[in-house]
Scaffold this motif. Structure first.
Motif, short mmCIF file in Angstrom:
data_model
loop_
_atom_site.label_atom_id
_atom_site.label_comp_id
_atom_site.label_asym_id
_atom_site.label_seq_id
_atom_site.Cartn_x
_atom_site.Cartn_y
_atom_site.Cartn_z
N GLU A 1 -26.70 0.99 35.02
CA GLU A 1 -25.97 1.32 36.24
C GLU A 1 -26.25 0.37 37.40
O GLU A 1 -25.57 0.46 38.43
CB GLU A 1 -26.31 2.74 36.71
CG GLU A 1 -25.93 3.82 35.71
CD GLU A 1 -26.23 5.21 36.23
OE1 GLU A 1 -26.67 5.32 37.40
OE2 GLU A 1 -26.04 6.19 35.49
N TRP A 2 -27.20 -0.55 37.25
CA TRP A 2 -27.63 -1.35 38.37
C TRP A 2 -27.55 -2.84 38.05
O TRP A 2 -27.58 -3.24 36.88
CB TRP A 2 -29.07 -1.01 38.77
CG TRP A 2 -29.28 0.43 39.11
CD1 TRP A 2 -29.47 1.47 38.24
CD2 TRP A 2 -29.30 0.99 40.42
NE1 TRP A 2 -29.62 2.64 38.93
CE2 TRP A 2 -29.51 2.39 40.27
CE3 TRP A 2 -29.18 0.47 41.71
CZ2 TRP A 2 -29.59 3.25 41.35
CZ3 TRP A 2 -29.27 1.33 42.78
CH2 TRP A 2 -29.47 2.70 42.61
N HIS B 1 -18.32 3.21 38.71
CA HIS B 1 -17.98 3.61 37.34
C HIS B 1 -17.00 2.63 36.71
O HIS B 1 -15.97 2.27 37.32
CB HIS B 1 -17.37 5.02 37.34
CG HIS B 1 -17.04 5.52 35.96
ND1 HIS B 1 -18.01 5.87 35.05
CD2 HIS B 1 -15.84 5.72 35.34
CE1 HIS B 1 -17.44 6.26 33.92
NE2 HIS B 1 -16.12 6.18 34.07
N ARG C 1 -29.70 -4.60 35.39
CA ARG C 1 -30.90 -3.77 35.52
C ARG C 1 -30.53 -2.37 35.06
O ARG C 1 -30.01 -1.57 35.84
CB ARG C 1 -31.39 -3.74 36.97
CG ARG C 1 -32.70 -2.99 37.13
CD ARG C 1 -33.21 -3.02 38.53
NE ARG C 1 -34.47 -2.34 38.66
CZ ARG C 1 -35.12 -2.15 39.80
NH1 ARG C 1 -34.60 -2.63 40.92
NH2 ARG C 1 -36.26 -1.52 39.84
N PRO D 1 -19.47 -1.01 45.24
CA PRO D 1 -20.84 -0.84 44.73
C PRO D 1 -21.80 -0.56 45.87
O PRO D 1 -21.67 -1.11 46.97
CB PRO D 1 -21.13 -2.20 44.07
CG PRO D 1 -19.80 -2.81 43.81
CD PRO D 1 -18.89 -2.32 44.88
N THR D 2 -22.78 0.27 45.58
CA THR D 2 -23.73 0.69 46.62
C THR D 2 -24.83 -0.35 46.78
O THR D 2 -25.52 -0.70 45.82
CB THR D 2 -24.35 2.04 46.26
OG1 THR D 2 -23.32 3.00 46.07
CG2 THR D 2 -25.30 2.50 47.36
N ALA E 1 -28.14 -0.69 47.54
CA ALA E 1 -29.20 0.31 47.60
C ALA E 1 -30.40 -0.17 48.38
O ALA E 1 -30.88 0.50 49.31
CB ALA E 1 -29.61 0.70 46.18
N ARG F 1 -25.99 -0.69 42.96
CA ARG F 1 -25.52 0.27 41.96
C ARG F 1 -24.04 0.06 41.70
O ARG F 1 -23.22 0.10 42.63
CB ARG F 1 -25.77 1.70 42.43
CG ARG F 1 -25.40 2.73 41.38
CD ARG F 1 -25.88 4.11 41.75
NE ARG F 1 -25.69 5.06 40.65
CZ ARG F 1 -26.16 6.30 40.66
NH1 ARG F 1 -26.87 6.71 41.70
NH2 ARG F 1 -25.95 7.09 39.64
N LYS F 2 -23.70 -0.18 40.46
CA LYS F 2 -22.31 -0.43 40.11
C LYS F 2 -21.48 0.85 40.22
O LYS F 2 -22.01 1.96 40.10
CB LYS F 2 -22.21 -0.96 38.67
CG LYS F 2 -22.93 -2.27 38.44
CD LYS F 2 -22.74 -2.77 37.02
CE LYS F 2 -23.43 -1.86 36.02
NZ LYS F 2 -23.33 -2.38 34.63
#
Length: 298
Positions: free
Chosen positions: A101-102, A68, A98, A48-49, A51, A65-66
């Motif tokens: 995707e987050w 996929h 959130r 995961p990013t 961010a 950010r998760k």
């Protein structure tokens, strides 16, 4: 103003930069937090990013950010949350979604529940409509407030010495001062009800101790009769009462050690009465507070 904003943004970027390496290491080692992808040049581990960070609140927050197919439960899993907190240098984390995707990850130092919650007594002359239950806190440390009129059922459950009795004492101390509240109930221990209410209007609506089992049964039957009367007297197009006064009080029924009451198998009338009370009390606005150290019944 702009210089302060730039300083805050720079601090947030530096905070993220310090956590990039430990974040990657923990994600690579915890199942569910990374994916392995085979590409032409070899194996790539996707994580995961991380961010950005939000340092404006009392606790730092990471916005992540998760990848996929990832679920928020992957971050909330016991092993994952403990390892993430340890790797980033914190005691624990809280994870919130959130969007799709987050996720937001709050980094916590210490236990938000490690503290005292004040429970001031209700002022004289107030109505039960003006009073809310003593404010316990959620696992997030946020106060949980509930109106006695709006929430007829309250279940207090927990391990020994976890604070159940203290909360019950605080709640009943508030309610006992109100003229439009009647505290009734069954207490096998005789500690929560009984002696503190001797000489008050509440005492005749309470059964305590284990010497006279029939007294507990008779009280429950009496309460069922009172609720049936109130249900019959409901105004047209109304399904509950919301206003109370000294002549028509909100009845708060405390069932202490309710599992023990349920275990009286040779007294089916008592069991039927207790179940009838719990199932129908919301219509007649009798508020119930079952408390048991082993399990919640009803």
């Amino acid at each position: 103003m702009w210089s302060r904003q730039r300083a805050e943004d720079r601090a947030a970027r530096e905070f993220v930069d310090r956590l990039v390496n430990p974040w990657r290491r923990v994600c690579e080692r915890v199942p569910g937090l990374s994916h392995t992808v085979q590409v032409a040049s070899g194996t790539t581990i996707v994580i995961p990013t991380l961010a950005r960070a939000d340092l404006s609140g009392p606790d730092p927050v990471l916005v992540v950010r998760k990848i996929h197919g990832q679920l928020i439960e992957d971050f909330r899993a016991d092993e994952a949350s403990r390892r993430i907190a340890a790797a980033l240098g914190y005691d624990r984390i809280r994870v919130y979604p959130r969007g799709s995707e987050w996720v937001r990850i709050e980094l916590l130092i210490g236990d938000p529940l490690d503290g005292e919650v004040p429970a001031p007594l209700a002022g004289r002359g107030l109505s039960v409509s003006d009073v809310r239950s003593p404010s316990p806190e959620t696992s997030s440390g946020n106060p949980l407030r509930q109106s006695w009129v709006e929430g007829p059922h309250v279940c207090i459950q927990g391990a020994t010495r976890s604070g159940k009795s203290v909360w019950c004492y605080s709640a009943l101390a508030q309610l006992a001062r109100l003229d439009d509240v009647l505290i009734a109930g069954s207490d096998l221990s005789g500690l929560l009800l009984g002696r503190p209410y001797v000489g008050t209007r509440h005492h005749e609506w309470q059964a305590t101790g284990s010497a006279d089992v029939e007294a507990h049964r008779d009280l429950l039957v009496r309460l069922v009769a009172e609720m049936d009367t109130r249900i019959r007297n409901l105004p047209p197009r109304r399904d509950k009462f919301t206003r109370f006064h000294a002549g028509f009080p909100l009845i708060v029924v405390v069932l202490e050690e309710f599992a023990g009451c349920c275990a009286w198998r040779r007294r089916p009338r008592s069991r039927r009465a207790s179940r009838r009370c719990v199932s129908s009390s919301s219509r007649s606005t009798a508020a119930w507070s079952p408390r048991d150290t082993r399990r919640a019944c009803g």
